[in-house]
Design a protein around this motif. Structure first.
Motif, PDB file in Angstrom:
ATOM      1  N   PRO A 153       0.836  -1.220   0.000  1.00 29.08           N
ATOM      2  CA  PRO A 153       0.000   0.000   0.000  1.00 29.08           C
ATOM      3  C   PRO A 153       0.866   1.263   0.000  1.00 29.08           C
ATOM      4  O   PRO A 153       1.967   1.281   0.555  1.00 29.08           O
ATOM      5  CB  PRO A 153      -0.798  -0.128   1.306  1.00 29.08           C
ATOM      6  N   ASP A 154       0.341   2.321  -0.615  1.00 27.39           N
ATOM      7  CA  ASP A 154       1.115   3.558  -0.777  1.00 27.39           C
ATOM      8  C   ASP A 154       1.556   4.172   0.543  1.00 27.39           C
ATOM      9  O   ASP A 154       2.598   4.823   0.607  1.00 27.39           O
ATOM     10  CB  ASP A 154       0.300   4.585  -1.582  1.00 27.39           C
ATOM     11  N   ASN A 155       0.759   3.967   1.608  1.00 23.18           N
ATOM     12  CA  ASN A 155       1.111   4.614   2.874  1.00 23.18           C
ATOM     13  C   ASN A 155       2.114   3.818   3.712  1.00 23.18           C
ATOM     14  O   ASN A 155       2.508   4.254   4.792  1.00 23.18           O
ATOM     15  CB  ASN A 155      -0.149   4.877   3.707  1.00 23.18           C
ATOM     16  N   LEU A 156       2.538   2.650   3.220  1.00 24.55           N
ATOM     17  CA  LEU A 156       3.487   1.831   3.979  1.00 24.55           C
ATOM     18  C   LEU A 156       4.899   2.117   3.466  1.00 24.55           C
ATOM     19  O   LEU A 156       5.195   1.853   2.294  1.00 24.55           O
ATOM     20  CB  LEU A 156       3.160   0.343   3.819  1.00 24.55           C
ATOM     21  N   GLY A 161       8.854  -1.406   5.708  1.00 26.53           N
ATOM     22  CA  GLY A 161       7.905  -2.458   5.335  1.00 26.53           C
ATOM     23  C   GLY A 161       8.562  -3.730   4.855  1.00 26.53           C
ATOM     24  O   GLY A 161       7.978  -4.815   4.953  1.00 26.53           O
ATOM     25  N   ALA A 162       9.794  -3.621   4.344  1.00 23.59           N
ATOM     26  CA  ALA A 162      10.470  -4.800   3.789  1.00 23.59           C
ATOM     27  C   ALA A 162      10.517  -5.988   4.756  1.00 23.59           C
ATOM     28  O   ALA A 162      10.162  -7.110   4.378  1.00 23.59           O
ATOM     29  CB  ALA A 162      11.881  -4.419   3.323  1.00 23.59           C
ATOM     30  N   GLU A 308      -2.472 -14.703   2.861  1.00 24.65           N
ATOM     31  CA  GLU A 308      -2.313 -14.229   4.232  1.00 24.65           C
ATOM     32  C   GLU A 308      -1.222 -13.165   4.338  1.00 24.65           C
ATOM     33  O   GLU A 308      -1.324 -12.225   5.141  1.00 24.65           O
ATOM     34  CB  GLU A 308      -1.997 -15.398   5.179  1.00 24.65           C
ATOM     35  N   THR A 309      -0.169 -13.297   3.528  1.00 25.17           N
ATOM     36  CA  THR A 309       0.886 -12.286   3.532  1.00 25.17           C
ATOM     37  C   THR A 309       0.338 -10.950   3.057  1.00 25.17           C
ATOM     38  O   THR A 309       0.663  -9.889   3.616  1.00 25.17           O
ATOM     39  CB  THR A 309       2.069 -12.736   2.644  1.00 25.17           C
ATOM     40  N   GLN A 310      -0.511 -10.977   2.032  1.00 28.94           N
ATOM     41  CA  GLN A 310      -1.148  -9.738   1.576  1.00 28.94           C
ATOM     42  C   GLN A 310      -2.055  -9.165   2.658  1.00 28.94           C
ATOM     43  O   GLN A 310      -2.068  -7.949   2.900  1.00 28.94           O
ATOM     44  CB  GLN A 310      -1.950  -9.982   0.292  1.00 28.94           C
ATOM     45  N   ASP A 311      -2.813 -10.043   3.339  1.00 30.14           N
ATOM     46  CA  ASP A 311      -3.672  -9.592   4.446  1.00 30.14           C
ATOM     47  C   ASP A 311      -2.836  -8.920   5.531  1.00 30.14           C
ATOM     48  O   ASP A 311      -3.221  -7.889   6.095  1.00 30.14           O
ATOM     49  CB  ASP A 311      -4.438 -10.773   5.052  1.00 30.14           C
ATOM     50  N   MET A 312      -1.678  -9.524   5.835  1.00 30.54           N
ATOM     51  CA  MET A 312      -0.783  -8.997   6.871  1.00 30.54           C
ATOM     52  C   MET A 312      -0.267  -7.616   6.483  1.00 30.54           C
ATOM     53  O   MET A 312      -0.248  -6.688   7.304  1.00 30.54           O
ATOM     54  CB  MET A 312       0.367  -9.981   7.082  1.00 30.54           C
ATOM     55  N   ILE A 313       0.159  -7.469   5.210  1.00 30.41           N
ATOM     56  CA  ILE A 313       0.678  -6.179   4.737  1.00 30.41           C
ATOM     57  C   ILE A 313      -0.414  -5.110   4.807  1.00 30.41           C
ATOM     58  O   ILE A 313      -0.172  -3.970   5.233  1.00 30.41           O
ATOM     59  CB  ILE A 313       1.227  -6.319   3.296  1.00 30.41           C
ATOM     60  N   ASP A 314      -1.628  -5.477   4.422  1.00 33.24           N
ATOM     61  CA  ASP A 314      -2.743  -4.529   4.466  1.00 33.24           C
ATOM     62  C   ASP A 314      -3.072  -4.135   5.907  1.00 33.24           C
ATOM     63  O   ASP A 314      -3.362  -2.965   6.194  1.00 33.24           O
ATOM     64  CB  ASP A 314      -3.974  -5.118   3.772  1.00 33.24           C
ATOM     65  N   ALA A 316      -0.925  -4.168   8.397  1.00 28.25           N
ATOM     66  CA  ALA A 316       0.193  -3.331   8.840  1.00 28.25           C
ATOM     67  C   ALA A 316       0.024  -1.891   8.350  1.00 28.25           C
ATOM     68  O   ALA A 316       0.249  -0.934   9.101  1.00 28.25           O
ATOM     69  CB  ALA A 316       1.513  -3.909   8.346  1.00 28.25           C
ATOM     70  N   ALA A 317      -0.386  -1.748   7.093  1.00 32.61           N
ATOM     71  CA  ALA A 317      -0.583  -0.406   6.545  1.00 32.61           C
ATOM     72  C   ALA A 317      -1.704   0.330   7.274  1.00 32.61           C
ATOM     73  O   ALA A 317      -1.589   1.524   7.592  1.00 32.61           O
ATOM     74  CB  ALA A 317      -0.890  -0.494   5.053  1.00 32.61           C
ATOM     75  N   LYS A 318      -2.769  -0.389   7.583  1.00 27.61           N
ATOM     76  CA  LYS A 318      -3.914   0.209   8.280  1.00 27.61           C
ATOM     77  C   LYS A 318      -3.531   0.676   9.672  1.00 27.61           C
ATOM     78  O   LYS A 318      -4.016   1.702  10.165  1.00 27.61           O
ATOM     79  CB  LYS A 318      -5.058  -0.815   8.350  1.00 27.61           C
ATOM     80  N   HIS A 319      -2.652  -0.090  10.334  1.00 25.67           N
ATOM     81  CA  HIS A 319      -2.290   0.208  11.728  1.00 25.67           C
ATOM     82  C   HIS A 319      -0.899   0.843  11.860  1.00 25.67           C
ATOM     83  O   HIS A 319      -0.360   0.923  12.965  1.00 25.67           O
ATOM     84  CB  HIS A 319      -2.368  -1.078  12.557  1.00 25.67           C
ATOM     85  N   ASN A 320      -0.342   1.268  10.739  1.00 25.60           N
ATOM     86  CA  ASN A 320       0.976   1.928  10.742  1.00 25.60           C
ATOM     87  C   ASN A 320       2.064   1.088  11.409  1.00 25.60           C
ATOM     88  O   ASN A 320       2.865   1.598  12.208  1.00 25.60           O
ATOM     89  CB  ASN A 320       0.891   3.304  11.413  1.00 25.60           C
ATOM     90  N   ILE A 321       2.080  -0.197  11.079  1.00 28.29           N
ATOM     91  CA  ILE A 321       3.086  -1.100  11.638  1.00 28.29           C
ATOM     92  C   ILE A 321       4.243  -1.248  10.650  1.00 28.29           C
ATOM     93  O   ILE A 321       4.044  -1.657   9.501  1.00 28.29           O
ATOM     94  CB  ILE A 321       2.489  -2.491  11.933  1.00 28.29           C
ATOM     95  N   VAL A 322       5.427  -0.890  11.094  1.00 28.40           N
ATOM     96  CA  VAL A 322       6.645  -1.149  10.329  1.00 28.40           C
ATOM     97  C   VAL A 322       7.687  -1.701  11.294  1.00 28.40           C
ATOM     98  O   VAL A 322       7.541  -1.588  12.512  1.00 28.40           O
ATOM     99  CB  VAL A 322       7.205   0.126   9.645  1.00 28.40           C
TER     100      VAL A 322
END
Length: 361
Positions: A153-156, A161-162, A308-314, A316-322
């Protein structure tokens, strides 16, 4: 006679590789395949350094074929897509994690569990469909079947994020599968490194009560004040451990060194779950009786499937997790490996590929 790594594919590439079990990495010319009809090609901008990279370059698991270009926390920008690619277009932010292929037809693959496919193809050091060896993300470009590419996602942020592509999914998947993701659940996290700090971040975003369990008392301030853990136990402090007996619904154990499991099982409530995501090289002692008396289980988990990896990335982006990272240039990688061996990083090295990987003659 086998073709050289520079000539086995048409697209010139370069990166850093280890040539032998010293693990020393140095510049390396090789080649990538041309973009196939279902392939996504992207310019690599950042690549995280995972502890398994260190094991692999030194052949500590006995499976390395040299030369090896490590890296499976790979992010960048799409430069070309195949004619039958539907999910991505040029300019998209994308990533590739630990795998670039699977059989796509077994029961696990059909259940979105490509990570448990017997024919899973790892992102580096594995035999690809065409018989050539895969090369990882310590390199300038990456080519992958679109099925194994993750949309970022653009905000991650790409650098922070890597590491989610390995460390993030490794802790997210067991939280979901073992139903330890419900708000109010009390979770223990053993070890506060690359995996452990991600487990704390995801667990807190899910609304869990989190207690970090560590051998190092000096990590308490970091765990509580910086990462937001609710509690901290020094595993060597018998009184502290005793006081927390029977209080946890589940534990994510991220430690790869040999360590005692029985004190951890003691921390679990009845029906509690101890989930291993670290992989100690030697057997651990496990007595049956403490499991029987509380109907407790010891389980495992290894990365996650692509969905599930895509779900996790999404998530993370929603909750600002890096990840908490230290960005390094490519030519610092050998020093970084030495520091990683001593756990001297908070909490993940990320190589700035785009700005520091220089072509050579």
């Amino acid at each position: 006679m086998a073709m050289s790594s520079e000539n086995e594919h048409p697209v010139k590439a370069f990166g850093w590789a280890a040539r032998d079990s010293s693990g020393h990495l140095s510049p390396f010319k090789f080649a990538r395949r041309a973009t196939g009809e279902k392939d996504v090609t992207f310019k690599v901008l950042y690549c995280g350094i995972c502890h398994s990279d260190l094991h692999n370059v030194k052949n500590e698991w006995g499976k390395t074929s040299y030369p090896v270009v490590p890296g499976h926390e790979i992010v960048g920008i799409v430069t070309e897509v195949g004619t039958k690619v539907t999910k991505f277009k040029v300019g998209n932010k994308v990533g590739v994690g630990c795998m670039v292929g699977s059989c796509r037809s077994c029961a696990n693959c059909k259940d979105d569990l490509e990570n448990y496919c017997p024919k899973m193809i790892l992102s580096y050091g594995a035999k690809d469909y065409d018989g050539t060896i895969t090369y990882g993300g310590y390199s300038d470009i990456m080519v992958s079947d679109e099925h194994f590419v993750i949309k970022i996602p653009d905000n991650l942020p790409l650098d922070g994020g890597a590491p989610l592509l390995c460390a993030g999914i490794t802790v997210y998947s067991p939280l979901k599968y073992y139903a330890l993701d419900k708000a109010g659940t009390h979770l223990g996290v053993v070890g506060l490194g690359g995996l452990g700090h991600m487990a704390v971040k995801f667990a807190k975003a899910m609304g869990l009560k989190v207690t970090v369990i560590s051998t190092s008392p000096n990590k308490k301030k970091e765990a509580v004040d910086h990462l937001g853990a609710d509690g901290f136990l020094v595993s060597r402090n018998i009184e502290e451990m005793q006081s927390a007996m029977g209080t946890m619904d589940g534990i994510i154990d991220t430690v790869s060194a040999v360590h005692a499991l029985m004190p951890l099982i003691g921390l679990l409530k009845s029906n509690g779950k101890l989930v291993m995501v670290g992989a100690p090289a030697k057997p651990l002692e496990l007595l049956a009786m403490p499991l029987l008396m509380g109907r407790k289980i010891v389980g495992g988990s290894c990365i996650g499937g692509i969905k599930e990896t895509q779900d996790m990335i999404d998530f993370a982006a929603k909750h600002n997790i890096v990840a908490d990272i230290e960005v390094i240039p490519m030519d610092y990688v050998n020093t970084a490996m030495e520091r990683l061996l001593k756990a001297d990083v908070k909490y993940r090295f990320v190589i700035d590929i785009a700005n520091s990987l220089k072509p050579f003659q």
